[in-house]
Write a protein that holds these residues in place. Structure first.
Motif, PDB file in Angstrom:
ATOM      1  N   ASN A  28       0.843  -1.182   0.000  1.00 31.26           N
ATOM      2  CA  ASN A  28       0.000   0.000   0.000  1.00 31.26           C
ATOM      3  C   ASN A  28       0.885   1.241   0.000  1.00 31.26           C
ATOM      4  O   ASN A  28       1.707   1.418   0.892  1.00 31.26           O
ATOM      5  CB  ASN A  28      -0.898   0.014   1.246  1.00 31.26           C
ATOM      6  N   ASN A  29       0.699   2.077  -1.000  1.00 28.20           N
ATOM      7  CA  ASN A  29       1.506   3.287  -1.053  1.00 28.20           C
ATOM      8  C   ASN A  29       0.794   4.417  -0.334  1.00 28.20           C
ATOM      9  O   ASN A  29      -0.412   4.366  -0.058  1.00 28.20           O
ATOM     10  CB  ASN A  29       1.817   3.680  -2.490  1.00 28.20           C
ATOM     11  N   PHE A  30       1.549   5.451  -0.062  1.00 33.66           N
ATOM     12  CA  PHE A  30       1.089   6.579   0.739  1.00 33.66           C
ATOM     13  C   PHE A  30       1.611   7.838   0.056  1.00 33.66           C
ATOM     14  O   PHE A  30       2.796   7.928  -0.281  1.00 33.66           O
ATOM     15  CB  PHE A  30       1.666   6.452   2.152  1.00 33.66           C
ATOM     16  N   TYR A  31       0.714   8.816  -0.175  1.00 38.02           N
ATOM     17  CA  TYR A  31       1.069   9.993  -0.951  1.00 38.02           C
ATOM     18  C   TYR A  31       0.896  11.258  -0.110  1.00 38.02           C
ATOM     19  O   TYR A  31      -0.069  11.397   0.646  1.00 38.02           O
ATOM     20  CB  TYR A  31       0.196  10.089  -2.201  1.00 38.02           C
ATOM     21  N   ILE A  32       1.825  12.192  -0.270  1.00 41.35           N
ATOM     22  CA  ILE A  32       1.828  13.444   0.478  1.00 41.35           C
ATOM     23  C   ILE A  32       1.912  14.608  -0.504  1.00 41.35           C
ATOM     24  O   ILE A  32       2.623  14.533  -1.508  1.00 41.35           O
ATOM     25  CB  ILE A  32       3.027  13.508   1.447  1.00 41.35           C
ATOM     26  N   LYS A  33       1.195  15.676  -0.203  1.00 40.28           N
ATOM     27  CA  LYS A  33       1.249  16.872  -1.035  1.00 40.28           C
ATOM     28  C   LYS A  33       1.247  18.102  -0.148  1.00 40.28           C
ATOM     29  O   LYS A  33       0.351  18.285   0.669  1.00 40.28           O
ATOM     30  CB  LYS A  33       0.056  16.917  -2.000  1.00 40.28           C
ATOM     31  N   TYR A  34       2.268  18.951  -0.309  1.00 37.69           N
ATOM     32  CA  TYR A  34       2.369  20.208   0.421  1.00 37.69           C
ATOM     33  C   TYR A  34       1.922  21.346  -0.487  1.00 37.69           C
ATOM     34  O   TYR A  34       2.537  21.618  -1.525  1.00 37.69           O
ATOM     35  CB  TYR A  34       3.807  20.480   0.865  1.00 37.69           C
ATOM     36  N   LEU A  67       5.953   7.404  -0.653  1.00 29.54           N
ATOM     37  CA  LEU A  67       6.933   6.884   0.299  1.00 29.54           C
ATOM     38  C   LEU A  67       8.263   6.580  -0.376  1.00 29.54           C
ATOM     39  O   LEU A  67       9.333   6.779   0.210  1.00 29.54           O
ATOM     40  CB  LEU A  67       6.389   5.621   0.962  1.00 29.54           C
ATOM     41  N   LYS A  68       8.204   6.095  -1.613  1.00 28.52           N
ATOM     42  CA  LYS A  68       9.431   5.750  -2.325  1.00 28.52           C
ATOM     43  C   LYS A  68      10.295   6.980  -2.581  1.00 28.52           C
ATOM     44  O   LYS A  68      11.512   6.858  -2.756  1.00 28.52           O
ATOM     45  CB  LYS A  68       9.089   5.063  -3.640  1.00 28.52           C
ATOM     46  N   ASP A  69       9.660   8.152  -2.626  1.00 25.39           N
ATOM     47  CA  ASP A  69      10.430   9.382  -2.816  1.00 25.39           C
ATOM     48  C   ASP A  69      11.089   9.836  -1.517  1.00 25.39           C
ATOM     49  O   ASP A  69      12.000  10.672  -1.543  1.00 25.39           O
ATOM     50  CB  ASP A  69       9.525  10.493  -3.343  1.00 25.39           C
ATOM     51  N   ILE A  70      10.623   9.328  -0.390  1.00 23.36           N
ATOM     52  CA  ILE A  70      11.206   9.677   0.909  1.00 23.36           C
ATOM     53  C   ILE A  70      12.430   8.802   1.181  1.00 23.36           C
ATOM     54  O   ILE A  70      13.528   9.298   1.450  1.00 23.36           O
ATOM     55  CB  ILE A  70      10.174   9.506   2.043  1.00 23.36           C
ATOM     56  N   THR A  71      12.226   7.493   1.106  1.00 22.26           N
ATOM     57  CA  THR A  71      13.314   6.545   1.326  1.00 22.26           C
ATOM     58  C   THR A  71      12.882   5.181   0.806  1.00 22.26           C
ATOM     59  O   THR A  71      11.681   4.900   0.702  1.00 22.26           O
ATOM     60  CB  THR A  71      13.677   6.452   2.829  1.00 22.26           C
TER      61      THR A  71
END
Length: 275
Positions: free
Chosen positions: A3-9, A17-21
């Protein structure tokens, strides 16, 4: 299944999550609605009388799994995760579990630590504070179609011919797929009504609940008027003084809308979900 998790500021691009680590995965997400009933006491009467009910802030509990090969990898990953989650401003999150829904949250304090000495993984839970207490559709009403942004749990399964843009019509129906009414006056909900190609003044009325808005000034076919919540803008300039200070509220489900003359009109708002 991962399950992926997406963040937008703000207006920045959404990231995952893959862009974080690497080797960071969402295990589960849990949130329960919170409601508050307010009563009024009458000293001469038994009990209390109901006054109003509000949705309260909620906590979105997300559990993550981090795998690492060395202690140095762990320290770097922990830094990147803290940097991504520990933000002061409100930001948007969504997941693959219900990717058509978003929440606007802030992060409460949390810790990351290996599950046990010598292990190469850490499970940790982040409590995201959801001050609105509700969820929103990923896309706005005028962006959703059966091929775009249509998902389970959006109250859209049995709605034919979903439409939020009308031209040369003086009566039509708007469907509010939210769990609740969209109320820009009392609840400050997001509702933008864009009007073009109108001549003279214009009155928009929701005959379902008798809310209405009238622009009393002079309009021509080149003007664009936006009723943004309770504020009116003409050609990008604030112009509420030319109105009757009315507003439009959309009830849950179908709403019957009338115009006193033809115009090009678009209703744009996110659907609101309480659970």
């Amino acid at each position: 299944m991962e399950n992926n998790f997406y963040i937008k500021y703000g207006n920045n691009p959404e990231f995952s999550l893959k862009d974080i680590t690497s080797n960071l995965t969402l295990l589960k997400l849990d949130e329960n609605p919170s409601i508050s009933n307010v009563y009024q006491n009458n000293v001469m009467q038994d009990g209390e009388m109901w006054n109003y009910t509000t949705y309260q802030p909620t906590t979105v509990s997300c559990t993550f799994l981090l795998w690492f090969s060395t202690w140095q990898d762990y320290l770097l990953a922990k830094h990147d995760i803290m940097q991504a989650f520990m933000q002061k401003e409100l930001f948007r999150i969504r997941t693959d579990i219900d990717k058509h829904l978003v929440r606007y949250v802030r992060t409460a304090p949390f810790t990351i630590a290996p599950n046990e000495d010598g292990s190469h993984w850490a499970t940790f839970t982040v409590a995201f504070e959801n001050p609105s207490g509700v969820k929103y559709s990923y896309l706005r009403s005028d962006q959703i179609s059966q091929s775009n942004g249509w998902g389970y749990g959006l109250n859209l399964a049995d709605v034919p011919n979903l439409n939020y843009h009308f031209n040369n019509q003086t009566s039509f129906r708007i469907f509010n797929a939210s769990d609740i009414a969209v109320d820009p006056y009392f609840q400050k909900h997001d509702l933008k009504i864009t009007i073009k190609s109108a001549n003279g003044g214009l009155t928009v009325k929701n005959t379902t609940n008798e809310t209405s808005w009238t622009f009393k000034g002079s309009l021509n076919s080149n003007d664009t008027v936006v009723l943004d919540g309770i504020n009116t803008y003409k050609n990008n300039s604030y112009d509420s003084m030319e109105t009757d200070f009315g507003y439009i509220k959309l009830e849950k489900g179908w709403n019957e809308i009338t115009l006193d003359k033809v115009a090009d009109i678009t209703f744009s708002f996110p659907f609101i979900y309480t659970f």
